[in-house]
Design an enzyme around this catalytic site. Structure first.
Site, PDB file in Angstrom:
ATOM      1  N   GLN A   1      -4.804  -1.704   9.651  1.00 39.02           N
ATOM      2  CA  GLN A   1      -4.575  -2.995   8.993  1.00 39.02           C
ATOM      3  C   GLN A   1      -5.159  -4.114   9.865  1.00 39.02           C
ATOM      4  O   GLN A   1      -4.849  -4.225  11.049  1.00 39.02           O
ATOM      5  CB  GLN A   1      -3.070  -3.207   8.769  1.00 39.02           C
ATOM      6  CG  GLN A   1      -2.725  -4.485   8.028  1.00 39.02           C
ATOM      7  CD  GLN A   1      -3.242  -4.498   6.587  1.00 39.02           C
ATOM      8  OE1 GLN A   1      -3.171  -3.505   5.871  1.00 39.02           O
ATOM      9  NE2 GLN A   1      -3.787  -5.630   6.162  1.00 39.02           N
TER      10      GLN A   1
ATOM     11  N   LYS B   1       0.843  -1.207   0.000  1.00 34.62           N
ATOM     12  CA  LYS B   1       0.000   0.000   0.000  1.00 34.62           C
ATOM     13  C   LYS B   1       0.873   1.249   0.000  1.00 34.62           C
ATOM     14  O   LYS B   1       0.607   2.216  -0.722  1.00 34.62           O
ATOM     15  CB  LYS B   1      -0.942  -0.019   1.213  1.00 34.62           C
ATOM     16  CG  LYS B   1      -2.032  -1.075   1.083  1.00 34.62           C
ATOM     17  CD  LYS B   1      -2.781  -1.326   2.391  1.00 34.62           C
ATOM     18  CE  LYS B   1      -3.725  -2.513   2.216  1.00 34.62           C
ATOM     19  NZ  LYS B   1      -4.361  -2.970   3.462  1.00 34.62           N
TER      20      LYS B   1
ATOM     21  N   ASP C   1     -11.059   2.669   4.060  1.00 30.75           N
ATOM     22  CA  ASP C   1     -11.262   1.224   3.921  1.00 30.75           C
ATOM     23  C   ASP C   1     -12.753   0.890   3.869  1.00 30.75           C
ATOM     24  O   ASP C   1     -13.132  -0.227   3.525  1.00 30.75           O
ATOM     25  CB  ASP C   1     -10.626   0.484   5.108  1.00 30.75           C
ATOM     26  CG  ASP C   1      -9.497  -0.430   4.674  1.00 30.75           C
ATOM     27  OD1 ASP C   1      -9.310  -0.599   3.454  1.00 30.75           O
ATOM     28  OD2 ASP C   1      -8.818  -0.979   5.555  1.00 30.75           O
TER      29      ASP C   1
END
Ligand code: NAD
Length: 303
Positions: free
Chosen positions: A108, A64, A131
């Site tokens: 994450q 990422k 996200d």
């Protein structure tokens, strides 16, 4: 990929090339990020919180960060010990929520078991939830009011769009019902007026559902779960699965060689959905930065 392309070409199935689409989209995102810098002196910013030392999570975060660099998004990785408390994480997220150099916050997953994951995800400012896992954004998938869509399902939609696959009125079967892939994918396709069935590990006789699919999306995490007998001739097959095999190779949930003989369109693994997931994260972050700049511009707040 070239072997997969050969097989698909021999059978007439078209490969939906996620790498090519991701490359094109990232170029556009790079230009949009440069535009923000030019007009507002703002670089889109993504904060990534990584708890613990899980090697797979480390690899995902590194990917990422690299992708952010490529398109001109500045990223800040915050690495925390496994022992971090929920309270400490919430404090950190509150600080990032008001940090004007950060337009996207990503935690994450998975988090260690002692962390209250829903509380952590719901602490993220909805307008920075790139996200798309905040309860508001998940709920918005039902009501149509989402700010950011979750990246993998969003990537699946983009791939279908790119291949010009009609969705309205199609029979869609989603295999996998997780909160991060299966369920949001189903909701997003329902919002496009598809007729959607969701299957999962407890579904009896999976094949009786999959064989009806005009569009089959598979996100189960089971290598080669879908074999040709389970697929209708001419179906569009999207393989979300990423399974690391003992020899180090990556395999999808679909038995590609056989299914490509029956499908009209198919995504390869690797090179299908995977590159799109990170691309949609970049896209959400640039969207967030643009929304921030435009809001500040319209209220004449100095940036
Ligand atoms: P998960 O384990 O959270 O959920 C798996 C789902 O599949 C569950 O609903 C389960 O009931 C269902 N399932 C399991 N075995 C099944 C079976 N035999 N028949 C029918 N359904 C079955 O996994 P997830 O996070 O949703 O990920 C699914 C897969 O997608 C994994 O391989 C993961 O690595 C991959 N993935 C890929 C990307 C990407 O960018 N391409 C992103 C996220 C996840």
């Amino acid at each position: 990929m070239s072997r997969q392309a050969d097989i698909a070409a021999q059978s007439g199935a078209t490969i939906i090339d996620g790498r090519a689409l991701a490359r094109d989209m990232r170029e556009v995102l790079r230009q949009r990020a440069a535009g923000l810098q030019e007009r507002f002196g703002i670089k889109p910013g993504l904060a990534v919180i990584l708890v613990g030392k899980d090697p797979a999570s480390g690899v995902y975060v590194a990917n990422k960060i690299r992708a952010c660099d490529q398109v001109g998004i500045h990223s800040r990785t915050i690495r925390l010990e496994t022992t971090v408390s929920t309270h400490e994480l919430l404090e950190l997220i509150r600080a990032l929520n008001v940090d004007t150099s950060i337009h996207g916050i990503l935690v994450q997953l998975p988090l260690p078991g002692h962390i209250d994951m829903p509380a952590v995800l719901d602490a993220i400012d909805v307008n920075k939830d790139v996200d798309g896992f905040h309860l508001y954004n998940i709920g918005g998938l039902v009501t149509g009011g989402t700010v950011f869509s979750p990246c993998t399902p969003f990537g699946v939609l983009k791939l279908l769009e790119y291949a010009k696959i009609p969705i309205e009125g199609q029979n869609v079967v989603v295999v996998g019902a997780s909160n991060i892939v299966g369920k949001p994918t189903a909701l997003m396709l329902m919002a496009r007026d598809a007729t959607v069935s969701i299957c999962h590990a407890k579904t009896r006789d999976l094949a009786q559902f999959t064989i009806l699919a005009d569009i089959l999306v598979v996100a189960a995490g089971v290598p080669h779960l879908i074999v040709p007998q389970m697929v209708k001739r001419g179906a569009v097959v999207i393989d979300v699965g990423i399974n690391r095999m003992p020899d180090g190779s990556i395999m999808g949930d679909v038995e590609f060689d056989g299914v490509a003989q029956k499908a009209s369109f198919i995504t390869p693994v690797p090179g299908g959905v995977g590159p799109m997931t990170v691309t949609m994260l970049l896209s959400n972050t640039v969207d967030g930065a643009e929304a921030f700049c435009n809001a500040a511009d319209s209220t004449s707040i100095s940036l």
